[in-house]
Write an enzyme that holds these catalytic residues in place. Structure first.
Site, PDB file in Angstrom:
ATOM      1  N   GLU A  94       0.837  -1.187   0.000  1.00 53.37           N
ATOM      2  CA  GLU A  94       0.000   0.000   0.000  1.00 53.37           C
ATOM      3  C   GLU A  94       0.880   1.248   0.000  1.00 53.37           C
ATOM      4  O   GLU A  94       1.974   1.267   0.565  1.00 53.37           O
ATOM      5  CB  GLU A  94      -0.905   0.014   1.233  1.00 53.37           C
ATOM      6  N   TRP A  95       0.400   2.312  -0.620  1.00 53.70           N
ATOM      7  CA  TRP A  95       1.127   3.571  -0.687  1.00 53.70           C
ATOM      8  C   TRP A  95       0.884   4.378   0.580  1.00 53.70           C
ATOM      9  O   TRP A  95      -0.238   4.457   1.075  1.00 53.70           O
ATOM     10  CB  TRP A  95       0.688   4.372  -1.902  1.00 53.70           C
ATOM     11  N   LEU A  96       1.951   4.977   1.116  1.00 52.03           N
ATOM     12  CA  LEU A  96       1.831   5.858   2.271  1.00 52.03           C
ATOM     13  C   LEU A  96       2.140   7.288   1.835  1.00 52.03           C
ATOM     14  O   LEU A  96       3.264   7.569   1.404  1.00 52.03           O
ATOM     15  CB  LEU A  96       2.811   5.451   3.380  1.00 52.03           C
ATOM     16  N   ASP A 199      13.049  -2.841  14.519  1.00 54.42           N
ATOM     17  CA  ASP A 199      14.060  -2.043  13.812  1.00 54.42           C
ATOM     18  C   ASP A 199      13.597  -0.587  13.794  1.00 54.42           C
ATOM     19  O   ASP A 199      13.586   0.068  12.754  1.00 54.42           O
ATOM     20  CB  ASP A 199      14.247  -2.572  12.392  1.00 54.42           C
TER      21      ASP A 199
END
Length: 297
Positions: A94-96, A199
């Site tokens: 998905e694009w953020l 991380d």
């Protein structure tokens, strides 16, 4: 557009053509791409040589678990498809829509991480670790399961990194003495097996255009939630509002400041094994400080 393994693969997986494709910043391991589809959607992709598919597979596994625990708070991009095509490893996400935001956005992200950590305990069975090995950056991260947090961190985190260093001819003075004491050092503060990002440095979190916070590029496992807060102070660190938001939502136990260096030694060792240079001297100095001032309790 001329077809590429990525655009052809995306069309196969989604049934929609890629209308536009451009490279974007995405770290030092994989190539990263912004995709615009013919149906108007925007997506994010990572590609690499097919031999690196295990890294993308581990990322997809971690994102899936983190997204489930987050339940949209914070935002975690869900992996849509991953696999191999024409000698390339590919991951579609998905694009953020990232953006700069006020300190209040970082406060909210800290609070959201606290809720994620607490919520993840609903699915815990008391064990520390993960169901598969994964990676920390480009380095191997062995997991398995342990009932005791101190044993897990000593064996699967510090011990694994020190063994990697030894195979390369690097031995840190005092490392064996430190490893022998780590289980005792970590037994006194009631660590719980939260799902941790693993991380969490500042390059793996951001604010979005709508003001919400997002987490990505994880190295997940079930561990002491303090490991995420410790790393968030390493390599530049997060704004103080992030820590204030976390503390207001789920305060850390007494003495957590004393454990920050121990937990971050893992990441210093990983960077030393991956990149060398001054990370070796920083790791050696950290071992010596920890032996002089044990982080008890």
């Amino acid at each position: 557009m001329l077809p590429t393994p990525l655009t052809a693969w995306v069309h196969e997986q989604l049934g929609t053509a890629v209308a536009a494709l451009r490279p974007v910043g995405g770290g030092c391991i994989h190539r990263a791409w912004a995709l615009e589809l013919a149906d108007g959607r925007r997506l994010f992709a990572k590609t690499n040589d097919a031999r690196q598919l295990p890294l993308l597979d581990a990322e997809a596994d971690g994102l899936t678990a983190l997204a489930a625990a987050a339940a949209g708070d914070p935002v975690v991009p869900r992996p849509l498809h991953w696999g191999e095509r024409d000698g390339q490893a590919l991951l579609l996400l998905e694009w953020l829509p990232l953006a700069q935001g006020p300190d209040s956005g970082w406060w909210d992200l800290g609070a959201a991480l606290a809720r994620l950590h607490r919520r993840s305990l609903e699915q815990a069975d008391g064990r520390f670790g993960w169901h598969r090995d994964n990676v920390i950056g480009a380095g191997p991260q062995p997991n398995g399961w342990r009932r005791r947090w101190g044993a897990f961190f000593a064996e699967q985190r510090l011990g694994a990194q020190l063994a990697w260093a030894a195979r390369s001819g690097r031995r840190l003075e005092g490392a064996e003495a430190l490893l022998a004491q780590v289980p005792q050092w970590l037994e006194g503060h009631g660590a719980q097996p939260c799902l941790v990002h693993g991380d969490l440095w500042s390059g793996n979190a951001a604010l979005l255009e709508d003001g919400r916070g997002a987490l990505f590029d994880p190295a997940v496992y079930r561990g002491d939630r303090e490991v995420d807060l410790a790393m968030a102070r390493l390599f530049g660190g997060f704004p103080e509002a992030f820590f204030a938001g976390y503390a207001a939502t789920w305060p850390l136990p007494e003495g957590h400041q004393r454990r920050v260096e121990l937990y971050n030694l893992y990441h210093l060792l990983n960077h030393a094994n991956l990149f060398g240079g001054s990370y070796w001297s920083q790791s050696q100095q950290s071992v010596q400080r920890l032996l002089r001032h044990p982080p008890l309790g």
